[in-house]
Write a protein that holds these residues in place. Structure first.
Motif, mmCIF file in Angstrom:
data_model
loop_
_atom_site.group_PDB
_atom_site.id
_atom_site.type_symbol
_atom_site.label_atom_id
_atom_site.label_comp_id
_atom_site.label_asym_id
_atom_site.label_seq_id
_atom_site.Cartn_x
_atom_site.Cartn_y
_atom_site.Cartn_z
ATOM 1 N N ASP A 141 2.255 -18.488 59.306
ATOM 2 C CA ASP A 141 1.106 -17.613 59.556
ATOM 3 C C ASP A 141 0.950 -16.573 58.458
ATOM 4 O OD1 ASP A 141 0.361 -18.875 61.904
ATOM 5 O OD2 ASP A 141 1.693 -17.631 63.152
ATOM 6 N N GLU A 142 2.101 -16.019 58.023
ATOM 7 C CA GLU A 142 2.034 -15.062 56.924
ATOM 8 C C GLU A 142 1.495 -15.722 55.655
ATOM 9 O OE1 GLU A 142 5.936 -13.532 56.536
ATOM 10 O OE2 GLU A 142 5.837 -12.272 58.356
ATOM 11 N N ILE A 143 2.016 -16.970 55.389
ATOM 12 C CA ILE A 143 1.539 -17.694 54.201
ATOM 13 C C ILE A 143 0.055 -17.982 54.330
ATOM 14 C CG2 ILE A 143 1.728 -19.882 52.949
ATOM 15 C CD1 ILE A 143 4.765 -19.801 53.758
ATOM 16 N N ILE A 144 -0.377 -18.383 55.551
ATOM 17 C CA ILE A 144 -1.797 -18.677 55.768
ATOM 18 C C ILE A 144 -2.636 -17.431 55.566
ATOM 19 C CG2 ILE A 144 -3.459 -19.268 57.571
ATOM 20 C CD1 ILE A 144 -1.239 -21.243 58.595
ATOM 21 N N ASP A 145 -2.112 -16.284 56.070
ATOM 22 C CA ASP A 145 -2.857 -15.031 55.862
ATOM 23 C C ASP A 145 -2.998 -14.722 54.375
ATOM 24 O OD1 ASP A 145 -3.191 -14.631 58.587
ATOM 25 O OD2 ASP A 145 -1.278 -13.547 58.783
ATOM 26 N N ILE A 146 -1.891 -14.918 53.632
ATOM 27 C CA ILE A 146 -1.950 -14.673 52.184
ATOM 28 C C ILE A 146 -2.930 -15.628 51.517
ATOM 29 C CG2 ILE A 146 -0.599 -14.770 50.051
ATOM 30 C CD1 ILE A 146 1.837 -13.896 51.886
ATOM 31 N N ALA A 147 -2.836 -16.944 51.939
ATOM 32 C CA ALA A 147 -3.735 -17.943 51.350
ATOM 33 C C ALA A 147 -5.191 -17.643 51.688
ATOM 34 C CB ALA A 147 -3.349 -19.336 51.844
ATOM 35 N N GLU A 148 -5.416 -17.187 52.958
ATOM 36 C CA GLU A 148 -6.788 -16.828 53.332
ATOM 37 C C GLU A 148 -7.293 -15.656 52.486
ATOM 38 O OE1 GLU A 148 -6.709 -16.084 57.490
ATOM 39 O OE2 GLU A 148 -6.854 -18.213 58.052
ATOM 40 N N GLY A 149 -6.406 -14.683 52.225
ATOM 41 C CA GLY A 149 -6.797 -13.573 51.348
ATOM 42 C C GLY A 149 -7.134 -14.064 49.949
ATOM 43 N N GLU A 150 -6.260 -14.955 49.429
ATOM 44 C CA GLU A 150 -6.524 -15.517 48.106
ATOM 45 C C GLU A 150 -7.812 -16.336 48.100
ATOM 46 O OE1 GLU A 150 -3.060 -17.695 47.112
ATOM 47 O OE2 GLU A 150 -1.835 -15.905 46.677
ATOM 48 N N LEU A 151 -8.018 -17.092 49.234
ATOM 49 C CA LEU A 151 -9.250 -17.876 49.345
ATOM 50 C C LEU A 151 -10.486 -16.967 49.344
ATOM 51 C CD1 LEU A 151 -10.611 -20.652 49.818
ATOM 52 C CD2 LEU A 151 -10.292 -20.256 52.283
ATOM 53 N N GLY A 152 -10.381 -15.856 50.060
ATOM 54 C CA GLY A 152 -11.503 -14.908 50.053
ATOM 55 C C GLY A 152 -11.788 -14.376 48.650
ATOM 56 N N ASP A 153 -10.675 -14.039 47.932
ATOM 57 C CA ASP A 153 -10.858 -13.569 46.553
ATOM 58 C C ASP A 153 -11.482 -14.662 45.683
ATOM 59 O OD1 ASP A 153 -9.717 -11.159 47.286
ATOM 60 O OD2 ASP A 153 -7.671 -11.794 46.729
ATOM 61 N N ALA A 154 -10.981 -15.921 45.892
ATOM 62 C CA ALA A 154 -11.539 -17.033 45.100
ATOM 63 C C ALA A 154 -13.005 -17.266 45.428
ATOM 64 C CB ALA A 154 -10.724 -18.296 45.354
ATOM 65 N N GLN A 155 -13.336 -17.143 46.726
ATOM 66 C CA GLN A 155 -14.746 -17.304 47.098
ATOM 67 C C GLN A 155 -15.619 -16.211 46.455
ATOM 68 O OE1 GLN A 155 -14.835 -17.397 51.337
ATOM 69 N NE2 GLN A 155 -14.188 -19.569 51.466
ATOM 70 N N VAL A 156 -15.077 -14.982 46.440
ATOM 71 C CA VAL A 156 -15.842 -13.901 45.796
ATOM 72 C C VAL A 156 -16.043 -14.210 44.312
ATOM 73 C CG1 VAL A 156 -15.770 -11.477 45.154
ATOM 74 C CG2 VAL A 156 -15.144 -12.167 47.477
ATOM 75 N N GLU A 157 -14.975 -14.657 43.644
ATOM 76 C CA GLU A 157 -15.081 -15.021 42.237
ATOM 77 C C GLU A 157 -16.047 -16.193 42.046
ATOM 78 O OE1 GLU A 157 -11.175 -15.774 40.853
ATOM 79 O OE2 GLU A 157 -10.559 -13.648 40.889
ATOM 80 N N PHE A 158 -15.965 -17.171 43.002
ATOM 81 C CA PHE A 158 -16.872 -18.308 42.929
ATOM 82 C C PHE A 158 -18.323 -17.852 43.023
ATOM 83 C CE2 PHE A 158 -19.266 -21.572 45.295
ATOM 84 C CZ PHE A 158 -19.257 -22.589 44.357
ATOM 85 N N MET A 159 -18.582 -16.928 43.968
ATOM 86 C CA MET A 159 -19.956 -16.430 44.095
ATOM 87 C C MET A 159 -20.398 -15.712 42.816
ATOM 88 S SD MET A 159 -21.072 -17.452 46.990
ATOM 89 C CE MET A 159 -22.497 -16.449 47.262
ATOM 90 N N ARG A 160 -19.482 -14.927 42.240
ATOM 91 C CA ARG A 160 -19.817 -14.250 40.986
ATOM 92 C C ARG A 160 -20.084 -15.265 39.884
ATOM 93 N NH1 ARG A 160 -15.167 -9.531 40.944
ATOM 94 N NH2 ARG A 160 -16.065 -8.288 42.664
ATOM 95 N N ALA A 161 -19.189 -16.282 39.810
ATOM 96 C CA ALA A 161 -19.387 -17.319 38.784
ATOM 97 C C ALA A 161 -20.674 -18.075 39.014
ATOM 98 C CB ALA A 161 -18.193 -18.269 38.795
ATOM 99 N N ARG A 162 -20.994 -18.300 40.289
ATOM 100 C CA ARG A 162 -22.242 -18.998 40.599
ATOM 101 C C ARG A 162 -23.458 -18.167 40.161
ATOM 102 N NH1 ARG A 162 -23.190 -21.788 46.491
ATOM 103 N NH2 ARG A 162 -24.956 -23.125 45.849
ATOM 104 N N GLU A 163 -23.352 -16.865 40.423
ATOM 105 C CA GLU A 163 -24.452 -16.005 39.970
ATOM 106 C C GLU A 163 -24.568 -16.030 38.444
ATOM 107 O OE1 GLU A 163 -23.636 -12.209 41.577
ATOM 108 O OE2 GLU A 163 -24.212 -12.742 43.656
ATOM 109 N N LYS A 164 -23.407 -15.947 37.764
ATOM 110 C CA LYS A 164 -23.409 -16.022 36.303
ATOM 111 C C LYS A 164 -23.972 -17.355 35.827
ATOM 112 C CE LYS A 164 -19.601 -12.862 35.438
ATOM 113 N NZ LYS A 164 -18.206 -12.733 34.914
ATOM 114 N N LEU A 165 -23.615 -18.442 36.548
ATOM 115 C CA LEU A 165 -24.122 -19.761 36.191
ATOM 116 C C LEU A 165 -25.651 -19.806 36.306
ATOM 117 C CD1 LEU A 165 -23.460 -22.718 35.461
ATOM 118 C CD2 LEU A 165 -23.266 -23.168 37.913
ATOM 119 N N GLY A 166 -26.159 -19.200 37.385
ATOM 120 C CA GLY A 166 -27.628 -19.148 37.526
ATOM 121 C C GLY A 166 -28.268 -18.390 36.386
ATOM 122 N N GLU A 167 -27.622 -17.270 36.040
ATOM 123 C CA GLU A 167 -28.152 -16.486 34.929
ATOM 124 C C GLU A 167 -28.120 -17.283 33.618
ATOM 125 O OE1 GLU A 167 -25.902 -12.953 34.842
ATOM 126 O OE2 GLU A 167 -26.818 -12.074 36.663
#
Length: 349
Positions: free
Chosen positions: A277-303
């Motif tokens: 559960d702790e690992i999953i929580d950490i992975a979920e946090g990392e996933l959230g960060d990756a999703q945020v980066e993905f959204m930023r990269a997606r916005e940059k890609l659109g630009e």
């Protein structure tokens, strides 16, 4: 310990009471001696006035005060003894001793017991008289039947004697003597006595066996509807059930061991689950960060795509403006054609 203390305190009370009695007797004796002395003095002097008797009041007051002090001390000791006895009986769960006794109820119970005792004595006397009467009747009947049997037996022997006196033996052919007849009759009497003794012994043994059987039945019967055989059967069943219970207890011990092992395994699994559960929580946090980066990269890609489209459109405009400059083959053919024209022109010139 409590009983020893009670005995010591009772001995002290007895000693104090004896001292009190001794002092009272001493005071009485001293008073009597003083009276005797005064009486002798009056007798000697011939004076009849009692007012002249000298009494020492201080001694009597001192004795009275001492006795009052002793009485107070004894009352205090008595109250302490009562408290200790009450505590002792309460510890032993004998609180009924401390309750006040109702003398009227006790008298009624005593009278009832006396009445029951009198009834039992009367019943016993009646039963004893009935048994004596029955025994007397049985003895009278026994004596009468015994006399009758003896008479009939004597008559039988007389008849046998009269019938056997003139008989002749078939083997020898001689007449039977009187001595032989008497011997046979005495032998017959002896045998009948032995038979009667054996019959009496048999009857006594039969009665004893019947009494023993009744005693055995009584012993076998523990209570109304309960017998020793049933108790033995129940005991046998109890042993069987006890062995089964022991087997079940062994199985329970095995199951408990298994349960403890499973509990340990479950605890280990729970620890692993907590870790995962702790690992999953950490992975979920990392996933959230990756999703945020993905959204930023997606916005940059659109630009970047919009920039690319703009650049593409600008290139197309420039290409349209350039005309043949962008077409290398046509420029090359044009260059070749112009070169050929110039060469031909120089050639003609």
């Amino acid at each position: 310990m409590i009983e020893q203390k009670d005995n010591q305190e009772t001995n002290r009370n007895d000693s104090s009471q004896s001292n009190m009695k001794r002092k009272v007797t001493e005071t009485n004796s001293s008073g009597s001696t003083q009276k005797n002395i005064t009486a002798e003095k009056q007798a000697e002097k011939g004076v009849s006035n009692v007012d002249e008797i000298n009494i020492n009041r201080e001694d009597y007051l001192q004795i009275y005060k001492n006795l009052l002090n002793e009485v107070n001390q004894l009352q205090i000791k008595n109250s302490l003894f009562h408290r200790r006895l009450a505590e002792y009986f309460r510890k032993r769960h004998l609180e009924h001793v401390l309750k006040p006794i109702d003398s009227a109820e006790l008298e009624e119970k005593y009278q009832q017991k006396l009445m029951a005792y009198e009834e039992l004595t009367q019943k016993e006397e009646k039963e004893s008289t009935d048994i004596k009467l029955k025994l007397d009747a049985v003895e009278i009947h026994y004596r009468g039947t015994l006399e009758q049997v003896q008479k009939s037996f004597d008559v039988l022997q007389e008849y046998e004697r009269s019938a056997g006196t003139g008989l002749i033996l078939s083997s020898k052919g001689k007449p039977i003597s009187d001595k032989m007849v008497e011997r046979l009759l005495t032998l017959q009497r002896r045998k009948t006595e032995q038979a009667s003794a054996l019959c009496l012994r048999y009857i006594r043994a039969r009665n004893a066996v019947a009494e023993l059987e009744t005693i055995v039945h009584k012993l076998e019967r523990l209570a109304p509807g309960l017998y020793v055989s049933q108790y033995e059967q129940l005991n046998f069943e109890h042993q069987n059930y006890k062995s089964k219970i022991e087997e079940r207890e062994d199985e329970l011990i095995k199951n408990r061991k298994k349960c403890t092992e499973h509990n340990q395994i479950l605890a280990h699994i729970r620890e692993k689950m907590n870790h995962t559960d702790e690992i999953i929580d950490i992975a979920e946090g990392e996933l959230g960060d990756a999703q945020v980066e993905f959204m930023r990269a997606r916005e940059k890609l659109g630009e970047t795509k919009s920039r690319r489209d703009k650049l593409r459109w600008a290139l197309e405009e420039e290409r349209l403006k350039a005309g043949l400059l962008t077409k290398k083959d046509m420029l090359r053919d044009y260059q070749d054609a112009t070169d050929e024209v110039f060469t031909r022109h120089y050639h003609f010139v």
